[in-house]
Design a protein around this motif. Structure first.
Motif, PDB file in Angstrom:
ATOM      1  N   TYR B 217     -18.207 -66.467-105.749  1.00  0.00           N
ATOM      2  CA  TYR B 217     -19.420 -67.233-105.421  1.00  0.00           C
ATOM      3  C   TYR B 217     -19.894 -66.899-104.008  1.00  0.00           C
ATOM      4  N   ALA B 218     -18.910 -66.773-103.095  1.00  0.00           N
ATOM      5  CA  ALA B 218     -19.246 -66.501-101.685  1.00  0.00           C
ATOM      6  C   ALA B 218     -19.985 -65.175-101.522  1.00  0.00           C
ATOM      7  N   GLU B 219     -19.732 -64.233-102.451  1.00  0.00           N
ATOM      8  CA  GLU B 219     -20.382 -62.920-102.355  1.00  0.00           C
ATOM      9  C   GLU B 219     -21.898 -63.026-102.567  1.00  0.00           C
ATOM     10  N   SER B 220     -22.284 -63.969-103.414  1.00  0.00           N
ATOM     11  CA  SER B 220     -23.697 -63.989-103.810  1.00  0.00           C
ATOM     12  C   SER B 220     -24.475 -65.204-103.290  1.00  0.00           C
ATOM     13  N   THR B 221     -23.780 -66.197-102.751  1.00  0.00           N
ATOM     14  CA  THR B 221     -24.513 -67.381-102.290  1.00  0.00           C
ATOM     15  C   THR B 221     -25.431 -67.046-101.112  1.00  0.00           C
ATOM     16  N   PRO B 222     -26.630 -67.614-101.104  1.00  0.00           N
ATOM     17  CA  PRO B 222     -27.516 -67.389 -99.939  1.00  0.00           C
ATOM     18  C   PRO B 222     -26.992 -68.027 -98.651  1.00  0.00           C
ATOM     19  N   LEU B 223     -25.891 -68.793 -98.745  1.00  0.00           N
ATOM     20  CA  LEU B 223     -25.289 -69.347 -97.523  1.00  0.00           C
ATOM     21  C   LEU B 223     -24.845 -68.221 -96.590  1.00  0.00           C
ATOM     22  N   ASN B 224     -24.415 -67.101 -97.200  1.00  0.00           N
ATOM     23  CA  ASN B 224     -24.009 -65.934 -96.403  1.00  0.00           C
ATOM     24  C   ASN B 224     -25.105 -64.892 -96.507  1.00  0.00           C
ATOM     25  N   ARG B 225     -25.428 -64.250 -95.406  1.00  0.00           N
ATOM     26  CA  ARG B 225     -26.445 -63.208 -95.512  1.00  0.00           C
ATOM     27  C   ARG B 225     -26.330 -62.196 -94.370  1.00  0.00           C
ATOM     28  N   ILE B 226     -26.742 -60.978 -94.707  1.00  0.00           N
ATOM     29  CA  ILE B 226     -26.839 -59.950 -93.673  1.00  0.00           C
ATOM     30  C   ILE B 226     -28.264 -59.984 -93.148  1.00  0.00           C
ATOM     31  N   GLU B 227     -28.398 -60.091 -91.825  1.00  0.00           N
ATOM     32  CA  GLU B 227     -29.726 -60.070 -91.208  1.00  0.00           C
ATOM     33  C   GLU B 227     -29.858 -58.738 -90.480  1.00  0.00           C
ATOM     34  N   PRO B 228     -30.612 -57.803 -91.050  1.00  0.00           N
ATOM     35  CA  PRO B 228     -30.637 -56.443 -90.504  1.00  0.00           C
ATOM     36  C   PRO B 228     -31.283 -56.389 -89.127  1.00  0.00           C
ATOM     37  N   GLY B 229     -30.775 -55.479 -88.338  1.00  0.00           N
ATOM     38  CA  GLY B 229     -31.326 -55.246 -86.999  1.00  0.00           C
ATOM     39  C   GLY B 229     -30.839 -53.891 -86.555  1.00  0.00           C
ATOM     40  N   ASN B 230     -30.739 -53.711 -85.248  1.00  0.00           N
ATOM     41  CA  ASN B 230     -30.164 -52.514 -84.663  1.00  0.00           C
ATOM     42  C   ASN B 230     -28.710 -52.359 -85.158  1.00  0.00           C
ATOM     43  N   ASP B 231     -28.312 -51.149 -85.581  1.00  0.00           N
ATOM     44  CA  ASP B 231     -26.968 -51.028 -86.166  1.00  0.00           C
ATOM     45  C   ASP B 231     -25.878 -50.649 -85.148  1.00  0.00           C
ATOM     46  N   ASP B 232     -26.194 -50.662 -83.859  1.00  0.00           N
ATOM     47  CA  ASP B 232     -25.155 -50.416 -82.862  1.00  0.00           C
ATOM     48  C   ASP B 232     -24.094 -51.510 -82.892  1.00  0.00           C
ATOM     49  N   TRP B 233     -24.579 -52.741 -83.013  1.00  0.00           N
ATOM     50  CA  TRP B 233     -23.658 -53.871 -83.028  1.00  0.00           C
ATOM     51  C   TRP B 233     -23.907 -54.714 -84.266  1.00  0.00           C
ATOM     52  N   GLY B 234     -22.821 -55.016 -84.954  1.00  0.00           N
ATOM     53  CA  GLY B 234     -22.899 -55.962 -86.064  1.00  0.00           C
ATOM     54  C   GLY B 234     -22.133 -57.207 -85.673  1.00  0.00           C
ATOM     55  N   ILE B 235     -22.818 -58.335 -85.715  1.00  0.00           N
ATOM     56  CA  ILE B 235     -22.191 -59.567 -85.223  1.00  0.00           C
ATOM     57  C   ILE B 235     -21.888 -60.521 -86.375  1.00  0.00           C
ATOM     58  N   VAL B 236     -20.635 -60.965 -86.433  1.00  0.00           N
ATOM     59  CA  VAL B 236     -20.219 -61.961 -87.424  1.00  0.00           C
ATOM     60  C   VAL B 236     -20.162 -63.311 -86.725  1.00  0.00           C
ATOM     61  N   ALA B 237     -20.904 -64.300 -87.244  1.00  0.00           N
ATOM     62  CA  ALA B 237     -20.901 -65.621 -86.611  1.00  0.00           C
ATOM     63  C   ALA B 237     -21.324 -66.684 -87.616  1.00  0.00           C
ATOM     64  N   SER B 238     -20.991 -67.929 -87.298  1.00  0.00           N
ATOM     65  CA  SER B 238     -21.399 -69.057 -88.140  1.00  0.00           C
ATOM     66  C   SER B 238     -21.753 -70.249 -87.248  1.00  0.00           C
ATOM     67  N   GLY B 239     -22.381 -71.241 -87.840  1.00  0.00           N
ATOM     68  CA  GLY B 239     -22.616 -72.523 -87.160  1.00  0.00           C
ATOM     69  C   GLY B 239     -23.413 -72.412 -85.869  1.00  0.00           C
ATOM     70  N   ALA B 240     -23.092 -73.305 -84.933  1.00  0.00           N
ATOM     71  CA  ALA B 240     -23.797 -73.349 -83.650  1.00  0.00           C
ATOM     72  C   ALA B 240     -23.698 -72.003 -82.931  1.00  0.00           C
ATOM     73  N   VAL B 241     -22.535 -71.372 -83.060  1.00  0.00           N
ATOM     74  CA  VAL B 241     -22.308 -70.108 -82.348  1.00  0.00           C
ATOM     75  C   VAL B 241     -23.276 -69.029 -82.847  1.00  0.00           C
ATOM     76  N   TYR B 242     -23.592 -69.069 -84.142  1.00  0.00           N
ATOM     77  CA  TYR B 242     -24.581 -68.132 -84.682  1.00  0.00           C
ATOM     78  C   TYR B 242     -25.896 -68.270 -83.905  1.00  0.00           C
ATOM     79  N   GLN B 243     -26.317 -69.501 -83.656  1.00  0.00           N
ATOM     80  CA  GLN B 243     -27.583 -69.717 -82.937  1.00  0.00           C
ATOM     81  C   GLN B 243     -27.505 -69.199 -81.505  1.00  0.00           C
ATOM     82  N   TYR B 244     -26.348 -69.418 -80.854  1.00  0.00           N
ATOM     83  CA  TYR B 244     -26.201 -68.902 -79.476  1.00  0.00           C
ATOM     84  C   TYR B 244     -26.282 -67.373 -79.497  1.00  0.00           C
ATOM     85  N   ALA B 245     -25.543 -66.768 -80.455  1.00  0.00           N
ATOM     86  CA  ALA B 245     -25.456 -65.309 -80.498  1.00  0.00           C
ATOM     87  C   ALA B 245     -26.812 -64.688 -80.829  1.00  0.00           C
ATOM     88  N   ARG B 246     -27.576 -65.361 -81.689  1.00  0.00           N
ATOM     89  CA  ARG B 246     -28.923 -64.890 -82.037  1.00  0.00           C
ATOM     90  C   ARG B 246     -29.777 -64.743 -80.785  1.00  0.00           C
TER      91      ARG B 246
END
Lengths: 195, 586
Positions: B217-246
């Motif tokens: 289920y986790a593979e396909s749920t929209p709760l998880n998603r790849i947000e494409p951008g520059n491919d130099d850095w790929g950042i894994v984050a969740s919750g409040a930290v996702y917003q800070y990192a964004r």
């Protein structure tokens, strides 16, 4: 739409949370995306408290970055000084000329810095410092506890927004029986801030 | 309709809109307002349980019955409720059960900063994590669907900065009130609901199979998603930290994990394959990082970002600059050197008029060994009262005092515990003290409310969360009913009375209880005329300052009283050795 970052600093019980809600809601009414962050619980018992409020086109983090605050609103002199690291050369500090001595000062084990020392500190980053006797203005309007709303009144001159927007937000967020008094305090702050 | 609400309020809204009709919790920062908000909706039953375990059982029971339920707790509350959480993962439910759990990185109001994502893996329960209020509301609906589809409790994780941050949500006024959801029929299922070993052995494979399905289920749920951008850095984050990192990495590619457990391994591999370097930014434990490493993916994580403390955009930016991940920006330097002034700290303190102050003043004077507990009275550990030797977790004071007594401390041991904390987890250790021939004194600091979290009701107040009058447990009768024969009640701010009682109890040879009763000053708002200080008589000895009452201020050659802050409780009148402080006749 320009981002505007605010930091509200005070002592637990001074009403920073209500003020941050009014400020954020006013931003929302003006068409900004907004976020706030605050702390509840233990810190509220007379300790240092800070609220972050951010307006922008699209706001991600609810927390303001160091050196990035556009406005620091100090509900108490020492608490304004405590958040120096959030200021930059363009920041404006709006500061209530009001002291609540912390326990160590009451006990005579530390000293409360002078007004001049605090002003020099806050100006060391190049920004401006505006003093306001917000507690006195609030007392004249009916209750010294409304100093935060007075500060918002003064701030409203600097950040725009129709006066009516602010008054309506206050009406919505303040308990009904205190609305008139708070609106009066806001307008008094708005006048005082123009000086 | 756009509204600005906290994550806590948004979660309550989301649960209500999704048909949740039963809620239970014990107050705890930063989670408290979840249940307070939920309780305000029409047609719901919401309750303060005495502790989180009871709340969890109530939520599970409601879900068994076929009604969607919400349990909310702070991170350490899940320790208390863990036993129940673990069986519910085995039994499954009937209707959906949503557990909202708020961690407190940085410990704004907690005794530790445990990372409760670990509970998801430990208990084998799915966990999702919103990053702002809008998501908190939407994720509640997703979680309840997930709970019913997979027949499992679902934990929705918050941190202080998602619980107590406000952001904009879109509430459709036409959606309120939501239509009543029909209760799912309940039927007796012994193999599913009776966890004796024989049945539990058959349930464990069900749990494992469920987690495998949730991984898919986790593979396909929209709760998880790849947000494409520059491919130099790929950042894994969740919750409040996702917003800070964004905000710190506006250009990077993101793997934004809305589902914290189980993790989508295929999606993670796909993500790692499309970026040059993977950066895991997560508060507290290396939870994602360890999982990615197990998958053989090279990551930068806790070698750059700290394992302790709360994150912020500033912290992430500085750590990234230090590690060479971001170019050094010109520091915001001072225009002129900042003058060297010291800014005295301002820790939280007991309120003026608080009964805990009188209690601790007398305890300090008696020089006894005092074990503390969790509540406003924990502030009695700080200067100048400095009366506590210990504070660990909810309900620990009484058992630790008994253990220290049996461990050989020769002094009479005293435990101090609040009324709400006593109901939470103090009753068992209190009974234990009697049963195991203890010889300690327990002081119930009874302010008749749950003070620190903002005045919530409990079994001793006579009202429910939804303000209905109810039976009020009588503390004195209760402890006498347990078998305590030495029980006294007094107002601790009447220091002579309290001192006499304490001395008597300290001399005793049996386990005893003192109920130190004085309503919370912040709640009663009692205000009497402030006392006067005669500057002629004041010797400036500082005795009154040692009670740590903030209206008392050291002036040049005398102490003065800030009349706006003073409640007129008169404690300072009682401690002044010079008789310089006197009550005004009223």
């Amino acid at each position: 739409m320009k981002k505007i970052d605010y930091l509200l600093a005070g002592v637990g019980g001074q009403g920073t949370i209500l003020a941050s809600r009014i400020l954020a809601s006013a931003g929302l009414e003006m068409g900004y995306d907004v976020k706030t962050a605050e702390v509840h619980g233990m810190a509220q018992r007379g300790g240092s408290v800070e609220s972050h409020v951010r307006w922008g086109e699209k706001v991600h983090s609810p927390l303001v970055e160091h050196g990035m605050a556009d406005y620091l609103i100090g509900f108490e002199m020492l608490e304004a000084a405590r958040w120096l690291t959030y200021l930059n050369k363009n920041s404006v500090t709006l500061i209530n000329r009001f002291r609540i001595p912390p326990p160590l000062v009451n006990l005579g084990k530390a000293s409360y810095p002078s007004e001049k020392e605090i002003e020099n500190l806050l100006q060391s980053r190049g920004g401006t410092v505006k003093w306001l006797n917000a507690t006195d203005v609030a007392e004249d309007a009916g209750n010294p506890a409304m100093s935060g709303v007075v500060l918002l009144g003064a701030l409203s001159n600097l950040v725009g927004g129709d006066q009516e927007i602010w008054l309506q937000v206050i009406k919505r967020l303040v308990p009904a029986r205190f609305v008139d008094m708070n609106q009066k305090a806001f307008l008094a702050g708005r006048d005082a801030g123009r000086d | 309709m756009k509204e600005l609400i906290t994550g806590n309020e948004a979660l309550a809204y989301g649960a209500y809109l999704s048909g949740v009709r039963v809620g239970a919790a014990y107050p705890g920062t930063p989670s408290t307002q979840i249940m307070e908000k939920f309780a305000s909706f029409p047609g719901v039953h919401a309750e303060w349980a005495p502790n989180e375990k009871v709340a969890m059982d109530v939520g599970i029971g409601a879900a068994f019955a076929g009604t969607r339920a919400l349990v909310s707790t702070k991170h350490v509350g899940l320790n208390v409720a863990a036993d129940s959480l673990f069986y519910a993962v085995y039994t499954g439910l009937n209707a959906g059960l949503l557990i909202a759990c708020a961690d407190d990185p940085g410990m704004h109001s907690s005794q530790n900063e445990q990372d409760n994502r670990n509970y998801a893996k430990f208990a084998k329960v799915p966990m999702i994590e919103p990053s702002d209020s809008e998501e908190a509301m939407q994720f509640a609906a997703t979680a309840l669907e997930m709970s019913e589809t997979f027949d499992t409790p679902v934990i929705i994780r918050f941190v202080t900065r998602t619980s107590h941050s406000s952001s904009v949500v879109d509430i459709d006024p036409d959606a309120l009130p939501p239509p009543a959801k029909e209760r799912k029929p309940y039927k007796r299922e012994i193999g599913k609901f009776v966890m004796v070993p024989g049945n539990a052995r058959r349930r464990h494979p069900v749990v494992e199979e469920r987690i495998s399905k949730l991984r898919e289920y986790a593979e396909s749920t929209p709760l998880n998603r790849i947000e494409p951008g520059n491919d130099d850095w790929g950042i894994v984050a969740s919750g409040a930290v996702y917003q800070y990192a964004r905000e710190v990495f506006p250009e990077a590619t993101f793997l934004r994990l809305g589902m914290v457990y189980p993790l989508p391994e295929k999606l993670i591999r796909e993500f790692a394959g499309r970026v040059k370097k993977v950066l895991v930014i997560e508060e507290l434990d290396p939870f994602f990082e360890e999982h990615l490493r197990l998958l053989g993916i090279q990551v930068i994580g806790k070698d750059v970002f700290p394992i302790v403390g709360e994150f912020s955009p500033s912290l992430i930016r500085q750590a990234a600059i230090k590690a060479g991940i971001l170019p050094a920006t010109a520091p915001v330097s001072a225009a002129t050197p900042a003058p060297e002034i010291s800014i005295p700290i301002r820790p939280p303190t007991l309120c003026p008029g608080c009964g805990h102050r009188g209690m601790f003043t007398v305890l300090k004077e008696a020089g006894v060994v005092v074990m503390g507990d969790i509540g406003c009275y924990t502030l009695g550990a700080a200067s100048p009262l400095e009366a506590l030797h210990f504070c660990g977790c909810m309900g620990a004071s009484i058992g630790v005092a008994h253990g220290m007594d049996k461990g050989g401390i020769p002094d009479r041991l005293v435990a101090v515990i609040g009324d709400s904390t006593l109901f939470h987890s103090g009753l068992h250790p209190l009974i234990n003290t009697l049963y195991n021939r203890g010889n300690t004194t327990t002081i119930i600091a009874d302010n008749s409310t749950t003070g620190m979290t903002g005045h919530q009701h409990h079994p001793g107040t006579g009202y429910t969360l939804q303000k209905q009058p109810t039976l009020k447990v009588d503390l004195e009768r209760m402890v006498r009913g347990f078998g305590f024969s030495k029980v006294d009640v007094c107002d601790p701010n009447e220091m002579d009375d309290f001192r006499k009682i304490l001395e008597d109890h300290l001399k005793g040879e049996e386990a005893s209880v003192i109920i130190a009763r004085r309503p919370c000053a912040l709640q009663s708002r009692e205000k009497r005329t402030p006392p006067r200080i005669d500057p002629e008589l004041c010797t400036n000895c500082g005795t009154c300052l040692d009670i740590g009452c903030s209206p008392l201020v050291q002036d040049e050659d005398c102490v003065s009283i800030n009349e706006a802050m003073c409640t007129g409780c008169g404690l300072c009148v009682q401690v002044c050795p010079a008789g310089a402080i006197t009550r005004e006749e009223e």
